[in-house]
Design a protein around this motif. Structure first.
Motif, mmCIF file in Angstrom:
data_model
loop_
_atom_site.group_PDB
_atom_site.id
_atom_site.type_symbol
_atom_site.label_atom_id
_atom_site.label_comp_id
_atom_site.label_asym_id
_atom_site.label_seq_id
_atom_site.Cartn_x
_atom_site.Cartn_y
_atom_site.Cartn_z
ATOM 1 N N ARG A 55 134.565 -15.164 -27.048
ATOM 2 C CA ARG A 55 134.911 -14.953 -28.502
ATOM 3 C C ARG A 55 135.095 -16.309 -28.968
ATOM 4 O O ARG A 55 135.660 -17.135 -28.517
ATOM 5 N N ARG A 66 138.347 -18.522 -28.941
ATOM 6 C CA ARG A 66 139.193 -17.488 -29.398
ATOM 7 C C ARG A 66 139.562 -16.503 -28.205
ATOM 8 O O ARG A 66 138.970 -16.191 -27.595
ATOM 9 N N ASP A 68 141.262 -12.787 -28.905
ATOM 10 C CA ASP A 68 141.269 -11.863 -30.268
ATOM 11 C C ASP A 68 142.497 -10.683 -29.658
ATOM 12 O O ASP A 68 142.417 -10.547 -28.215
ATOM 13 N N GLN A 71 140.344 -8.256 -27.507
ATOM 14 C CA GLN A 71 139.738 -8.285 -26.430
ATOM 15 C C GLN A 71 140.038 -8.020 -25.093
ATOM 16 O O GLN A 71 141.115 -7.741 -24.673
ATOM 17 N N TYR A 255 147.429 -13.401 -33.350
ATOM 18 C CA TYR A 255 145.985 -13.612 -33.066
ATOM 19 C C TYR A 255 145.065 -13.920 -34.202
ATOM 20 O O TYR A 255 145.510 -13.618 -35.346
ATOM 21 N N PRO A 256 144.071 -14.583 -33.909
ATOM 22 C CA PRO A 256 143.610 -15.060 -32.560
ATOM 23 C C PRO A 256 144.135 -16.227 -31.978
ATOM 24 O O PRO A 256 144.849 -16.881 -32.906
ATOM 25 N N THR A 258 143.604 -19.706 -30.286
ATOM 26 C CA THR A 258 142.520 -20.617 -30.351
ATOM 27 C C THR A 258 142.779 -21.877 -29.625
ATOM 28 O O THR A 258 143.771 -22.360 -29.625
#
Length: 270
Positions: A55, A66, A68, A71, A255-256, A258
């Motif tokens: 991501r 990322r 997420d 995910q 979230y995300p 990063t």
């Protein structure tokens, strides 16, 4: 060479980059990730595409990796472990085989998604400079590795750990990182890892460097040597850049999560 002492650690100056143009150069300013340089999956042969796929965003300030909220874990057996990764090559055997790049687990990794061998940038000796902003999101880690492709020999599995930075180790003025050599399945190497404190505060872009070849490995940060190691893998290495979440999902987490990769420069000195 001049010496500089910061936070109780003496840093030598890193050598200047080679005078020739880098053969790996990316500022991540294009409209899409460059397919001639990067595979946007984390070790895809050991998992399935929906779990290994990265991501990320390209937003004009580099590559924003990322994690997420929705995910999936990289593999159900490894949960909780979510990863967004880009890498410069990949190799694996047939479905069900135990041959493949980065057999980092000892408990029976087998190929789930066979693919073709792709060696986009895999020097056996060279230099790489990676400019990043580390994640400060709890439970996350940013890492850069050079790992053996293993396409010629399963012993060719050693790793140069350019750095691993846990979010909790990112401070206001300094950051603690793990660096060094991991032998994995290569009995010609020995694992030699250490922790260093480097001048890289939260939210600050900083550049990590790895230089390796017959004389050993040098790892540095911001133009200064952070560690010297009297060994180096002498076979094709794949560059991997990734953000991990290892602590599992939390209902109150933001979230995300990063981390950012601003620039990569690499010289193949094989």
């Amino acid at each position: 060479m001049r010496h500089q002492k910061r936070w109780g650690v003496t840093f030598d100056e890193l050598p200047a980059p080679p005078s020739c143009a880098p053969d790996l150069a990316d500022d991540f300013t294009g409209p899409a990730l460059r397919e001639d340089l990067w595979i946007d999956h984390y070790l895809p042969h050991w998992s399935t595409p929906e779990r290994s796929r990265a991501r990320y965003d390209l937003d004009g300030d580099g590559l924003r990796l990322r994690i997420d909220a929705d995910q999936p874990d990289w593999r159900p057996e490894d949960a909780p472990l979510r990863v967004s990764n880009v890498q410069t090559g990949d190799f694996c055997g047939a479905a069900g085989a135990d041959r493949g790049t980065h057999r980092h687990r000892p408990d029976g990794l087998t190929v789930r998604t066979p693919g073709t061998t792709r060696l986009l940038w895999t020097p056996s000796a060279g230099r790489v400079d990676v400019t990043v902003t580390a994640t400060a999101d709890p439970g996350a880690m940013l890492a850069v590795w050079l790992v053996g492709s293993e396409h010629r020999d399963p012993r060719d599995s050693g790793e140069i750990c350019v750095f691993e930075i846990d979010a909790e180790a990112v401070g206001g003025d300094a950051t603690t990182a793990r660096i060094g050599i991991k032998a994995h399945h290569d009995d010609r190497l020995r694992t030699d890892m250490t922790e260093v404190s480097v001048p890289a505060g939260a939210g600050r872009p900083h550049t990590w460097t790895a230089i390796w070849g017959p004389g050993g490995t040098v790892i540095g940060c911001e133009g200064r040597v952070a560690g010297r190691f009297a060994q180096a893998p002498d076979y094709p290495l794949i560059l991997m850049i990734d953000i991990f979440e290892t602590g599992g999902r939390s209902a109150d987490a933001a979230y995300p999560k990063t981390a950012r990769v601003h620039r990569v420069r690499g010289w193949d000195l094989t």
